[in-house]
Design a protein around this motif. Structure first.
Motif, PDB file in Angstrom:
ATOM      1  N   MET A  50       0.841  -1.176   0.000  1.00 27.96           N
ATOM      2  CA  MET A  50       0.000   0.000   0.000  1.00 27.96           C
ATOM      3  C   MET A  50       0.882   1.234   0.000  1.00 27.96           C
ATOM      4  SD  MET A  50      -3.055  -0.499   2.754  1.00 27.96           S
ATOM      5  CE  MET A  50      -1.933  -0.360   4.090  1.00 27.96           C
ATOM      6  N   GLU A  51       0.789   1.988  -1.033  1.00 25.95           N
ATOM      7  CA  GLU A  51       1.494   3.254  -1.094  1.00 25.95           C
ATOM      8  C   GLU A  51       0.497   4.323  -1.493  1.00 25.95           C
ATOM      9  OE1 GLU A  51       5.232   3.380  -3.231  1.00 25.95           O
ATOM     10  OE2 GLU A  51       5.124   1.208  -3.377  1.00 25.95           O
ATOM     11  N   GLY A  52       0.588   5.472  -0.840  1.00 22.09           N
ATOM     12  CA  GLY A  52      -0.321   6.540  -1.200  1.00 22.09           C
ATOM     13  C   GLY A  52      -0.049   7.812  -0.437  1.00 22.09           C
ATOM     14  N   VAL A  53      -0.723   8.867  -0.876  1.00 23.07           N
ATOM     15  CA  VAL A  53      -0.602  10.180  -0.257  1.00 23.07           C
ATOM     16  C   VAL A  53      -2.003  10.757  -0.112  1.00 23.07           C
ATOM     17  CG1 VAL A  53       0.296  12.515  -0.535  1.00 23.07           C
ATOM     18  CG2 VAL A  53       1.641  10.577  -1.307  1.00 23.07           C
ATOM     19  N   MET A  54      -2.269  11.359   1.050  1.00 27.63           N
ATOM     20  CA  MET A  54      -3.549  12.019   1.285  1.00 27.63           C
ATOM     21  C   MET A  54      -3.250  13.454   1.696  1.00 27.63           C
ATOM     22  SD  MET A  54      -6.488  11.046   4.022  1.00 27.63           S
ATOM     23  CE  MET A  54      -6.537  12.287   5.286  1.00 27.63           C
ATOM     24  N   MET A  55      -3.910  14.410   1.052  1.00 28.45           N
ATOM     25  CA  MET A  55      -3.727  15.821   1.388  1.00 28.45           C
ATOM     26  C   MET A  55      -5.084  16.499   1.451  1.00 28.45           C
ATOM     27  SD  MET A  55      -0.502  16.707  -1.036  1.00 28.45           S
ATOM     28  CE  MET A  55      -0.010  18.173  -0.194  1.00 28.45           C
ATOM     29  N   ARG A  56      -5.279  17.302   2.508  1.00 26.95           N
ATOM     30  CA  ARG A  56      -6.554  17.989   2.701  1.00 26.95           C
ATOM     31  C   ARG A  56      -6.447  19.439   2.249  1.00 26.95           C
ATOM     32  NH1 ARG A  56      -9.702  19.460   8.315  1.00 26.95           N
ATOM     33  NH2 ARG A  56     -11.432  20.495   7.310  1.00 26.95           N
ATOM     34  N   ASN A  57      -7.552  19.924   1.674  1.00 25.86           N
ATOM     35  CA  ASN A  57      -7.670  21.332   1.322  1.00 25.86           C
ATOM     36  C   ASN A  57      -9.123  21.737   1.524  1.00 25.86           C
ATOM     37  OD1 ASN A  57      -7.392  23.905   0.381  1.00 25.86           O
ATOM     38  ND2 ASN A  57      -7.205  23.335  -1.762  1.00 25.86           N
ATOM     39  N   GLY A  58      -9.403  22.399   2.635  1.00 26.39           N
ATOM     40  CA  GLY A  58     -10.761  22.861   2.911  1.00 26.39           C
ATOM     41  C   GLY A  58     -11.721  21.723   3.128  1.00 26.39           C
ATOM     42  N   ASP A  59     -12.764  21.664   2.307  1.00 24.60           N
ATOM     43  CA  ASP A  59     -13.802  20.646   2.452  1.00 24.60           C
ATOM     44  C   ASP A  59     -13.582  19.433   1.559  1.00 24.60           C
ATOM     45  OD1 ASP A  59     -15.124  22.081   4.370  1.00 24.60           O
ATOM     46  OD2 ASP A  59     -16.522  23.024   2.976  1.00 24.60           O
ATOM     47  N   ALA A  60     -12.380  19.262   1.043  1.00 23.44           N
ATOM     48  CA  ALA A  60     -12.071  18.118   0.185  1.00 23.44           C
ATOM     49  C   ALA A  60     -10.665  17.630   0.498  1.00 23.44           C
ATOM     50  CB  ALA A  60     -12.175  18.516  -1.283  1.00 23.44           C
ATOM     51  N   TYR A  61     -10.400  16.400   0.089  1.00 29.19           N
ATOM     52  CA  TYR A  61      -9.034  15.896   0.210  1.00 29.19           C
ATOM     53  C   TYR A  61      -8.689  15.109  -1.046  1.00 29.19           C
ATOM     54  CZ  TYR A  61     -10.738  11.226   1.695  1.00 29.19           C
ATOM     55  OH  TYR A  61     -11.344  10.012   1.775  1.00 29.19           O
ATOM     56  N   GLY A  62      -7.426  15.098  -1.351  1.00 32.28           N
ATOM     57  CA  GLY A  62      -6.940  14.359  -2.499  1.00 32.28           C
ATOM     58  C   GLY A  62      -6.258  13.094  -2.023  1.00 32.28           C
ATOM     59  N   LEU A  63      -6.467  12.023  -2.765  1.00 31.71           N
ATOM     60  CA  LEU A  63      -5.863  10.748  -2.432  1.00 31.71           C
ATOM     61  C   LEU A  63      -5.224  10.187  -3.693  1.00 31.71           C
ATOM     62  CD1 LEU A  63      -5.518   8.449  -0.337  1.00 31.71           C
ATOM     63  CD2 LEU A  63      -7.662   7.507  -1.194  1.00 31.71           C
ATOM     64  N   ALA A  64      -3.936   9.926  -3.620  1.00 31.53           N
ATOM     65  CA  ALA A  64      -3.217   9.308  -4.727  1.00 31.53           C
ATOM     66  C   ALA A  64      -2.665   7.983  -4.227  1.00 31.53           C
ATOM     67  CB  ALA A  64      -2.100  10.212  -5.214  1.00 31.53           C
ATOM     68  N   VAL A  65      -3.011   6.902  -4.937  1.00 31.23           N
ATOM     69  CA  VAL A  65      -2.608   5.554  -4.527  1.00 31.23           C
ATOM     70  C   VAL A  65      -1.899   4.877  -5.695  1.00 31.23           C
ATOM     71  CG1 VAL A  65      -3.445   3.318  -3.711  1.00 31.23           C
ATOM     72  CG2 VAL A  65      -4.583   5.401  -2.979  1.00 31.23           C
ATOM     73  N   ARG A  66      -0.770   4.247  -5.388  1.00 33.89           N
ATOM     74  CA  ARG A  66      -0.057   3.494  -6.414  1.00 33.89           C
ATOM     75  C   ARG A  66      -0.672   2.105  -6.534  1.00 33.89           C
ATOM     76  NH1 ARG A  66       4.618   4.519  -8.741  1.00 33.89           N
ATOM     77  NH2 ARG A  66       5.267   5.927  -7.083  1.00 33.89           N
ATOM     78  N   ARG A  67      -1.040   1.744  -7.744  1.00 37.98           N
ATOM     79  CA  ARG A  67      -1.622   0.432  -8.017  1.00 37.98           C
ATOM     80  C   ARG A  67      -0.500  -0.601  -8.164  1.00 37.98           C
ATOM     81  NH1 ARG A  67      -6.149   2.082 -12.483  1.00 37.98           N
ATOM     82  NH2 ARG A  67      -7.634   2.968 -11.017  1.00 37.98           N
ATOM     83  N   PRO A  68      -0.869  -1.880  -8.104  1.00 43.21           N
ATOM     84  CA  PRO A  68       0.159  -2.921  -8.229  1.00 43.21           C
ATOM     85  C   PRO A  68       0.924  -2.891  -9.548  1.00 43.21           C
ATOM     86  CG  PRO A  68      -1.870  -3.848  -7.373  1.00 43.21           C
ATOM     87  CD  PRO A  68      -2.160  -2.432  -7.739  1.00 43.21           C
ATOM     88  N   ASP A  69       0.286  -2.395 -10.611  1.00 42.38           N
ATOM     89  CA  ASP A  69       0.980  -2.322 -11.906  1.00 42.38           C
ATOM     90  C   ASP A  69       1.884  -1.097 -12.030  1.00 42.38           C
ATOM     91  OD1 ASP A  69      -0.860  -0.294 -12.157  1.00 42.38           O
ATOM     92  OD2 ASP A  69      -1.835  -1.085 -13.951  1.00 42.38           O
ATOM     93  N   GLY A  70       1.941  -0.260 -10.992  1.00 42.71           N
ATOM     94  CA  GLY A  70       2.821   0.910 -10.990  1.00 42.71           C
ATOM     95  C   GLY A  70       2.118   2.204 -11.352  1.00 42.71           C
ATOM     96  N   SER A  71       0.905   2.138 -11.877  1.00 46.31           N
ATOM     97  CA  SER A  71       0.167   3.356 -12.199  1.00 46.31           C
ATOM     98  C   SER A  71      -0.347   4.014 -10.923  1.00 46.31           C
ATOM     99  CB  SER A  71      -0.987   3.042 -13.153  1.00 46.31           C
ATOM    100  OG  SER A  71      -1.922   2.209 -12.507  1.00 46.31           O
ATOM    101  N   ILE A  72      -0.700   5.272 -11.035  1.00 48.62           N
ATOM    102  CA  ILE A  72      -1.189   6.016  -9.877  1.00 48.62           C
ATOM    103  C   ILE A  72      -2.643   6.398 -10.102  1.00 48.62           C
ATOM    104  CG2 ILE A  72      -0.935   8.116  -8.506  1.00 48.62           C
ATOM    105  CD1 ILE A  72       2.062   7.955  -9.078  1.00 48.62           C
TER     106      ILE A  72
END
Length: 129
Positions: free
Chosen positions: A1-23
């Motif tokens: 499991m690899e990923g990044v979560m960042m909050r901005n106001g009333d929303a958050y962004g989530l980026a997760v690396r898939r097993p094939d290497g794509s994000i």
């Protein structure tokens, strides 16, 4: 499991690396308990913000696990999540409540602080926290 979560106001962004290497990147709504004005007051807002951060963090972890599970790995069940949350709460209490209090008692034993009701004990307790 690899990923990044960042909050901005009333929303958050989530980026997760898939097993094939794509994000996989998503923008998701932030679950909030502090929409009412009285929950934003100085001495009241701490606990609701802690709860909403826990809820959003666990949701982000679940999405990260789902992305990792696409590779054939086992998904976490409800009792795994409950056990993880319980263990995290116990560790937080031990680290931020019990340990500073015990260190303050050590200072009392070393004659560098007063008794539990004294100001110096609470100063040491606050310093260790």
């Amino acid at each position: 499991m690899e990923g990044v979560m960042m909050r901005n106001g009333d929303a958050y962004g989530l980026a997760v690396r898939r097993p094939d290497g794509s994000i996989r990147a998503q923008r998701l709504p932030w679950f909030s308990l502090t929409r009412r004005a009285w929950l934003k007051k100085t001495f009241v807002r701490g606990f609701p913000i802690l709860l909403e951060t826990l809820v959003n963090g666990i949701q982000a972890l679940n999405r990260s696990v789902e992305a990792a599970a696409q590779s054939g790995e086992e998904e976490l069940s409800g009792w795994h999540l409950a056990l993880s949350l319980g263990l995290a709460l116990l560790m937080a209490i031990a680290l931020f409540v019990v340990a500073p209090h015990l260190l303050s008692l050590v200072m009392l034993w070393l004659h560098l602080g007063g008794d539990v009701e004294g100001l110096s004990f609470h100063i040491w307790d606050g310093f260790f926290k």
